[in-house]
Design a protein around this motif. Structure first.
Motif, PDB file in Angstrom:
ATOM      1  N   ARG A 185      34.067  54.663  27.143  1.00 39.34           N
ATOM      2  CA  ARG A 185      32.999  53.859  27.803  1.00 39.34           C
ATOM      3  C   ARG A 185      33.559  52.828  28.740  1.00 39.34           C
ATOM      4  N   PHE A 186      32.649  52.896  29.664  1.00 36.99           N
ATOM      5  CA  PHE A 186      32.848  51.887  30.933  1.00 36.99           C
ATOM      6  C   PHE A 186      32.858  50.596  30.679  1.00 36.99           C
ATOM      7  N   SER A 187      33.897  49.919  31.241  1.00 34.94           N
ATOM      8  CA  SER A 187      34.030  48.537  31.152  1.00 34.94           C
ATOM      9  C   SER A 187      34.619  47.876  32.415  1.00 34.94           C
ATOM     10  N   ILE A 188      33.885  46.789  32.753  1.00 35.89           N
ATOM     11  CA  ILE A 188      34.498  45.993  34.154  1.00 35.89           C
ATOM     12  C   ILE A 188      35.928  45.717  34.084  1.00 35.89           C
ATOM     13  N   SER A 189      36.566  45.496  32.799  1.00 32.17           N
ATOM     14  CA  SER A 189      37.888  45.177  32.980  1.00 32.17           C
ATOM     15  C   SER A 189      38.783  46.345  33.314  1.00 32.17           C
ATOM     16  N   TRP A 190      38.341  47.599  33.598  1.00 29.98           N
ATOM     17  CA  TRP A 190      38.975  48.708  33.966  1.00 29.98           C
ATOM     18  C   TRP A 190      39.546  48.465  35.466  1.00 29.98           C
ATOM     19  N   TRP A 191      38.957  47.521  35.948  1.00 32.14           N
ATOM     20  CA  TRP A 191      39.253  47.335  37.402  1.00 32.14           C
ATOM     21  C   TRP A 191      40.963  46.997  37.367  1.00 32.14           C
ATOM     22  N   ALA A 192      41.191  46.166  36.484  1.00 28.90           N
ATOM     23  CA  ALA A 192      42.528  45.569  36.430  1.00 28.90           C
ATOM     24  C   ALA A 192      43.732  46.889  36.104  1.00 28.90           C
ATOM     25  N   TYR A 193      43.031  48.025  35.670  1.00 29.11           N
ATOM     26  CA  TYR A 193      44.145  49.176  35.435  1.00 29.11           C
ATOM     27  C   TYR A 193      44.184  49.920  36.733  1.00 29.11           C
ATOM     28  N   THR A 194      43.401  49.544  37.811  1.00 28.51           N
ATOM     29  CA  THR A 194      43.698  50.452  39.143  1.00 28.51           C
ATOM     30  C   THR A 194      44.794  49.717  39.663  1.00 28.51           C
ATOM     31  N   TYR A 195      45.160  48.383  39.456  1.00 29.34           N
ATOM     32  CA  TYR A 195      46.243  47.854  40.045  1.00 29.34           C
ATOM     33  C   TYR A 195      47.698  48.662  40.002  1.00 29.34           C
ATOM     34  N   PRO A 196      48.084  49.095  38.670  1.00 34.72           N
ATOM     35  CA  PRO A 196      49.229  49.661  38.270  1.00 34.72           C
ATOM     36  C   PRO A 196      49.116  51.155  39.227  1.00 34.72           C
ATOM     37  N   MET A 197      48.189  51.724  39.287  1.00 34.86           N
ATOM     38  CA  MET A 197      48.287  53.001  40.193  1.00 34.86           C
ATOM     39  C   MET A 197      48.502  52.776  41.527  1.00 34.86           C
ATOM     40  N   THR A 198      47.763  51.747  41.878  1.00 33.66           N
ATOM     41  CA  THR A 198      48.115  51.454  43.428  1.00 33.66           C
ATOM     42  C   THR A 198      49.687  51.009  43.836  1.00 33.66           C
ATOM     43  N   ASN A 225      35.631  36.574  32.338  1.00 37.26           N
ATOM     44  CA  ASN A 225      36.684  36.638  33.473  1.00 37.26           C
ATOM     45  C   ASN A 225      37.285  37.891  33.909  1.00 37.26           C
ATOM     46  N   ALA A 226      36.908  38.938  32.965  1.00 41.10           N
ATOM     47  CA  ALA A 226      37.574  40.184  33.130  1.00 41.10           C
ATOM     48  C   ALA A 226      37.149  40.666  34.835  1.00 41.10           C
ATOM     49  N   CYS A 227      35.985  40.078  35.178  1.00 47.23           N
ATOM     50  CA  CYS A 227      35.397  40.599  36.462  1.00 47.23           C
ATOM     51  C   CYS A 227      36.513  40.286  37.642  1.00 47.23           C
ATOM     52  N   PHE A 228      37.343  39.384  37.356  1.00 44.85           N
ATOM     53  CA  PHE A 228      38.630  39.194  38.439  1.00 44.85           C
ATOM     54  C   PHE A 228      39.469  40.309  38.528  1.00 44.85           C
ATOM     55  N   GLY A 229      39.620  41.461  37.609  1.00 48.63           N
ATOM     56  CA  GLY A 229      40.065  42.534  37.696  1.00 48.63           C
ATOM     57  C   GLY A 229      39.624  43.342  38.850  1.00 48.63           C
ATOM     58  N   MET A 230      38.433  43.195  39.050  1.00 47.36           N
ATOM     59  CA  MET A 230      37.821  43.801  40.332  1.00 47.36           C
ATOM     60  C   MET A 230      38.396  43.390  41.610  1.00 47.36           C
ATOM     61  N   CYS A 231      38.815  42.262  41.699  1.00 47.38           N
ATOM     62  CA  CYS A 231      39.457  41.441  42.541  1.00 47.38           C
ATOM     63  C   CYS A 231      40.811  42.023  43.035  1.00 47.38           C
ATOM     64  N   ILE A 232      41.395  42.311  42.002  1.00 44.31           N
ATOM     65  CA  ILE A 232      42.810  42.686  41.902  1.00 44.31           C
ATOM     66  C   ILE A 232      42.690  44.102  42.494  1.00 44.31           C
ATOM     67  N   GLY A 233      41.867  44.974  41.694  1.00 42.31           N
ATOM     68  CA  GLY A 233      41.829  46.625  42.428  1.00 42.31           C
ATOM     69  C   GLY A 233      41.779  46.622  43.644  1.00 42.31           C
ATOM     70  N   LEU A 234      40.636  45.896  44.527  1.00 41.00           N
ATOM     71  CA  LEU A 234      40.236  45.952  45.796  1.00 41.00           C
ATOM     72  C   LEU A 234      41.308  45.306  46.634  1.00 41.00           C
ATOM     73  N   ALA A 235      42.088  44.169  46.170  1.00 42.96           N
ATOM     74  CA  ALA A 235      43.120  43.603  46.933  1.00 42.96           C
ATOM     75  C   ALA A 235      44.499  44.648  46.987  1.00 42.96           C
ATOM     76  N   SER A 236      44.373  45.232  45.852  1.00 42.56           N
ATOM     77  CA  SER A 236      45.674  46.139  45.979  1.00 42.56           C
ATOM     78  C   SER A 236      45.568  47.478  46.802  1.00 42.56           C
ATOM     79  N   GLN A 237      44.207  47.643  46.926  1.00 39.82           N
ATOM     80  CA  GLN A 237      43.699  48.838  47.852  1.00 39.82           C
ATOM     81  C   GLN A 237      43.920  48.372  49.348  1.00 39.82           C
ATOM     82  N   ALA A 238      43.604  47.266  49.522  1.00 36.02           N
ATOM     83  CA  ALA A 238      43.898  46.708  51.100  1.00 36.02           C
ATOM     84  C   ALA A 238      45.435  46.768  51.362  1.00 36.02           C
ATOM     85  N   SER A 239      46.200  46.388  50.084  1.00 37.03           N
ATOM     86  CA  SER A 239      47.564  46.292  50.373  1.00 37.03           C
ATOM     87  C   SER A 239      48.088  47.811  50.732  1.00 37.03           C
ATOM     88  N   LEU A 240      47.489  48.585  49.903  1.00 34.96           N
ATOM     89  CA  LEU A 240      48.105  50.152  49.915  1.00 34.96           C
ATOM     90  C   LEU A 240      47.687  50.788  51.740  1.00 34.96           C
TER      91      LEU A 240
END
Length: 496
Positions: free
Chosen positions: A322-335, A75-90
């Motif tokens: 090491r890369f992990s799919i859940s890192w996408w959730a960490y892009t939201y704070p920066m955005t 379910n950490a794949c939903f972090g990718m959705c947060i990262g892309l959605a926050s970029q659209a908002s930015l």
């Protein structure tokens, strides 16, 4: 979907029962009840509790082969959705804000990112919905996981972020019913999770708090922001207050490094950026509710900006991970920090604020682009994006996994002593006679080895050649000791 239900058949004795049976069905039967949070800390390690400890055994064989895709889809794949959605908002903020209109950002970038984020969300949501249908027990284990449970907030946060970032070319405004649809499951999750924090027990906050727990708090501020956009000020203030209260408690808990310190790495992992998410979003939401970037908004923004700076100056913190799919959730704070900076530059127009807004937006966009390319490489080139998910395959209890090599390494003595609760036959020996018998029997062993019941190798009892039991004298001594502590023999033991 036949491949999802037809797992490799393994010989399953002991843990899985005798005979050949489907490993997936065995796994579903083995997770029919909730696993305590302490068991995940005991069996797993790593910053996200995703690595199985060496002393543990998995409940879903075979380990050396790839499991079905749905079981490997977290379910950490939903972090990718947060990262892309926050970029659209930015990029929507960059194209509409008067503070950065000198950049002349076209609105088509916001439209392209929004469509990409929407398609990604639909794809991930449908895939995980299939996992709920075919492997519901695996989803239950993710819900019990101290880290993964926070990612159940992610799809609803992503939906509300997409609603906020909707391009003007698609809709000038959104219907209030969308807020109700997205906030209802999030509120249900909050009542469940926050109630566990409050009531204590195995899932109290000091026990399960980790950086990803910020996702459960950020949802309040994002919901408050969307409610304010829709003109619902009272629900917006309510959610903002609830989010602030729980963020302060979570912030102090993580800063003090309570019992959850073992789940946080000392360095080399970007999970600490999640500390930025709540204050940055809270400042942006407060500005939307009250119409200006006032003192409260600036306090929350300055907190996020200071944490951001303290993390950036520690370059060594982000090497060797090491890369992990859940890192996408960490892009939201920066955005979100970049968007808050843009709002701040509107209230405080100055060259430094404009430069800071452009700089933080550039860093956030480059980070998301890098993660997007890395994700594609891991998914389609290296095919390592979804390894076997050990986090959902732990056994319900810790097992003794002693092997022949460990027996050779550790010299253990096992005594096959049969405890007899009945009255021993013959004369009861005194303590002197008991000591003498022990000295005489020292060094004598039977020629027949004994196979202890608690030593297994691949679910098969091991009978080491170098393990023997003592002479019958030890059994007699055990009888004497049993008789000496028996209530019936009080006052008549061998020491009398």
């Amino acid at each position: 979907m036949e491949n999802q239900n037809s797992l490799t058949h393994e010989r399953s004795d002991g843990l899985y029962g005798s005979g050949y049976r489907d490993a997936g069905s065995v796994f579903l039967q083995s997770v029919s009840f909730e696993i305590p949070a302490a068991r995940y800390y005991q069996a797993l390690e790593g910053p996200e509790l995703e690595v199985l400890r060496d002393c543990e055994k998995v409940a879903l064989p075979p380990v050396d082969k790839k499991w079905p895709f749905l079981l490997r889809f977290p379910n950490a794949c939903f972090g990718m959705c947060i990262g892309l959605a926050s970029q659209a908002s930015l990029w929507k903020a960059l194209s509409t804000s008067p503070a950065v209109n000198f950049l002349h950002i076209p609105p088509q970038i916001n439209l392209a990112l929004w469509l990409l984020a929407a398609c990604t969300l639909i794809l991930v949501f449908c895939t995980y919905f299939l996992k709920i249908i075919y492997h519901f027990e695996a989803v239950k284990r993710e819900f019990c996981h101290p880290v993964r449970v926070n990612f159940f907030f992610a799809p609803w946060v992503a939906c509300m972020t997409l609603t906020i970032a909707v391009p003007p070319a698609i809709a000038e405004s959104v219907h209030p019913s969308l807020w109700c649809i997205f906030m209802a499951p999030l509120l249900i999750l909050e009542l469940k999770i926050y109630g566990q924090w409050l009531s204590g027990g195995e899932k109290r906050l000091s026990k399960v708090a980790n950086p990803s727990t910020h996702l459960s708090v950020v949802g309040n501020f994002v919901g408050s922001l969307l409610a304010a956009r829709l003109g619902w000020m009272e629900p917006a203030k309510f959610l903002w207050a609830v989010g602030l209260a729980h963020y302060l408690v979570l912030f102090v808990t993580l800063y003090q490094r309570l019992p959850t310190s073992e789940t946080l790495p000392k360095e080399l992992h970007p999970v600490f950026f999640l500390f930025l998410a709540a204050p940055a979003t809270a400042s942006w939401a407060w500005e939307t509710i009250f119409g200006e970037f006032d003192t409260v908004s600036r306090i929350m923004y300055f907190v996020s900006l200071f944490i951001y700076t303290s993390l950036v100056v520690r370059i060594k913190l982000f090497r060797g991970f090491r890369f992990s799919i859940s890192w996408w959730a960490y892009t939201y704070p920066m955005t979100s920090t970049s968007i808050a900076t843009i709002r701040y530059s509107e209230q405080v127009p100055h060259l430094s604020t404009h430069v800071l807004a452009v700089l933080l937006s550039t860093i956030a966009s480059i980070t998301v682009l890098s993660l997007f390319v890395t994700t594609l490489l891991h998914a389609f080139v290296w095919k390592t994006l979804f390894p076997n998910d050990m986090a959902i395959a732990i056994t319900t209890k810790q097992r003794n996994n002693m092997t022949k090599s460990s027996l050779d390494h550790h010299k253990f003595k096992f005594y096959d002593i049969e405890r007899i609760n009945t009255k021993p036959k013959g004369r009861v020996r005194t303590s002197f006679e008991l000591l003498k018998a022990t000295i005489m029997n020292h060094g004598q062993r039977r020629e027949t080895p004994v196979c202890p019941d608690n030593i297994f190798v691949d679910e098969t009892p091991v009978c080491p050649d170098n393990i023997f039991v003592d002479d019958q004298g030890h059994a007699d001594e055990e009888q004497m000791l049993d008789r000496s502590v028996s209530p019936k023999n009080a006052g008549h033991g061998p020491l009398d």
